[in-house]
Design an enzyme around this catalytic site. Structure first.
Site, PDB file in Angstrom:
ATOM      1  N   ASP A 194       0.852  -1.184   0.000  1.00 36.27           N
ATOM      2  CA  ASP A 194       0.000   0.000   0.000  1.00 36.27           C
ATOM      3  C   ASP A 194       0.898   1.247   0.000  1.00 36.27           C
ATOM      4  OD1 ASP A 194      -2.964   0.765   1.968  1.00 36.27           O
ATOM      5  OD2 ASP A 194      -1.857   1.987   0.545  1.00 36.27           O
TER       6      ASP A 194
ATOM      7  N   ASP B  97      -2.900   2.308  -6.197  1.00 37.46           N
ATOM      8  CA  ASP B  97      -1.835   2.361  -5.177  1.00 37.46           C
ATOM      9  C   ASP B  97      -1.791   1.148  -4.257  1.00 37.46           C
ATOM     10  OD1 ASP B  97      -4.190   2.955  -3.868  1.00 37.46           O
ATOM     11  OD2 ASP B  97      -3.231   4.264  -2.428  1.00 37.46           O
ATOM     12  N   GLU B  98      -2.448   0.062  -4.632  1.00 35.29           N
ATOM     13  CA  GLU B  98      -2.447  -1.141  -3.798  1.00 35.29           C
ATOM     14  C   GLU B  98      -2.305  -2.375  -4.665  1.00 35.29           C
ATOM     15  OE1 GLU B  98      -5.711  -1.616  -1.066  1.00 35.29           O
ATOM     16  OE2 GLU B  98      -5.912   0.552  -0.893  1.00 35.29           O
TER      17      GLU B  98
END
Length: 413
Positions: free
Chosen positions: A10, A112-113
């Site tokens: 993350d 973003d993960e």
DNA sequence: TCTGGGGTCCTAGGACCC
DNA sequence: TCTGGGGTCCTAGGACCC
């Protein structure tokens, strides 16, 4: 059979970190991460919400999703920078390239993960996680949190523990100590609505939910209830899905800088959105069978209408005409703030047999495809419909296209 | 609240069918 | 009306995620 090991990676304050790194790379001497700062939308265009915040900004109580106006009230010296999505897509792509060195089995969960399956590897998982975290920081310039667990849910919960630049584990024997004391809202899939419902019946922590009878939660909150009960107990077994997951719908929406009060103007907005949805669905080589239009009025009340078509389509004109009809059926005449169109029940053109009805539209499809290729070569606004001239409305609304490159950061850190 | 944009999945109720 | 019982499809709305 050995236990599964899943990583959840993350990016810390993703948009803000990426913006900070980009600015450092381009000669800025200020690191946005070290001052109260946000990535925020344009207040003039009525897009003014906080998309990401720095840790110093968080200390002022600024939260993601609140209005930029109220964030500035909390912290008058707050620095707000506009978002640049193509930039973030590139940063995200670079991170995925790093992850691929650690496992072939990676699921991109959002910009973003990502999940990474680290089962049955020779290297000890904590060593690998540390190398991975440092490689991203040293080569790309931003930090990540890594959560490690026996499944995706626990890995994701772990990556949320303390930030930034941290590695946490959450295995079955750690659930009681590390997860059960947390407030119920911290559980994945418990939003504000469900939080209130659970609290009203005395369930305040994840442990409270875990220790409630399964059948009680199930009959009360149905399927979502069963899901969160299982999550509270660490039960989750979906695989890390490698590769592209086909899209089920494409939608675009826009909040207009001014309230729209005439039907003609509303139709233009719908056409501009239809252009983007048509372009995107053709680009995916897909057609959709359900078209939905949703509008939000000046009172922030939203309502929608949808229609299932006889034949799936990706034709701009068909999308537009259907959207326009749906709009005319539902609009009550009040000033409108936001418009959105969604094309769903997408099917790949390869699986969709051309019917006689559709072949009538061959000419239309040729025209759409021709315009698409001109726009691809010469820019989105190289071909526009004349009705948009001097209208104050963008001829195509929505979408993200990347162009720059993402330089290595090693020289700076 | 001076409150974005892109998705997924679920539920409830009505129509319609056997 | 003391008003069948499923099953499937459709639509509107809502919950959640990033």
């Amino acid at each position: 059979m050995s236990e599964r090991v899943v990583f959840h990676i993350d990016v810390n304050s993703a948009y803000l970190s990426w913006e900070a790194v980009y600015r450092l790379q381009h000669g800025s001497c200020i690191d946005l991460r070290n001052i109260p700062s946000i990535v925020g939308g344009d207040q003039e265009k009525r897009h003014g919400i906080v998309l990401a915040k720095s840790i110093p900004a968080k200390k002022y109580g600024i939260i993601t999703g609140e209005s930029v106006h109220s964030a500035k009230e909390k912290c008058p010296e707050l620095v707000s920078v506009p978002p640049n999505y193509p930039r973030y897509v590139l940063a995200s792509d670079e991170m995925i390239k790093v992850l691929e060195k650690y496992s072939p089995n990676i699921q991109r969960y959002s910009i973003d993960e990502a999940f990474l399956d680290f089962s049955n590897r020779d290297e000890y998982f904590l060593d690998a996680a540390l190398r991975l975290k440092e490689e991203i920081k040293n080569n790309l310039g931003f930090t990540v949190n890594i959560g490690i667990g026996p499944n995706k849910l626990l890995a994701k919960m772990a990556s949320d523990f303390s930030k930034p630049d941290r590695i946490h584990t959450l295995f079955q024997n750690e659930i009681k100590d590390k997860m059960h004391p947390l407030p119920i809202r911290d559980l994945f899939m418990v939003g504000s609505r469900t939080e209130k419902k659970l609290q009203s019946r005395g369930i305040f922590t994840i442990g409270d939910l875990a220790n409630t009878k399964r059948d009680y939660i199930h009959s009360w909150l149905k399927k979502p209830g069963l899901l969160i009960w299982e999550y509270a107990n660490g039960i989750e077994n979906s695989p890390v899905k490698n590769g592209l997951i086909p899209l089920k719908s494409v939608g675009n929406s826009t909040t207009m800088p001014f309230d729209v009060e005439s039907k003609e103007e509303a139709h233009k907005v719908l056409l501009a959105i239809s252009e983007m949805i048509g372009l995107r669905s053709r680009d995916l080589n897909s057609c959709g069978q359900v078209i939905s239009v949703s509008i939000k009025n000046h009172m922030f009340f939203s309502y929608s209408h949808q229609r299932k078509l006889i034949v799936p389509t990706n034709c701009t004109n068909t999308i537009y005409k259907t959207a326009r009809d749906l709009f005319d059926e539902m609009w009550q005449g009040e000033p409108l703030r936001n418009f959105s169109i969604n094309l769903s029940q997408l099917v790949s053109n390869d699986f969709f047999q051309l019917s006689i009805l559709e072949s009538i539209n061959k000419k239309e499809e040729m025209l759409d495809r021709t315009i698409d290729s001109i726009r691809l070569r010469y820019g989105q606004n190289s071909v526009i419909r004349s009705c948009f001239l001097y209208s104050g409305i963008d001829p195509i609304i929505g979408g993200v296209v990347a162009e720059e490159a993402y330089p290595m950061m090693s020289s700076i850190l």
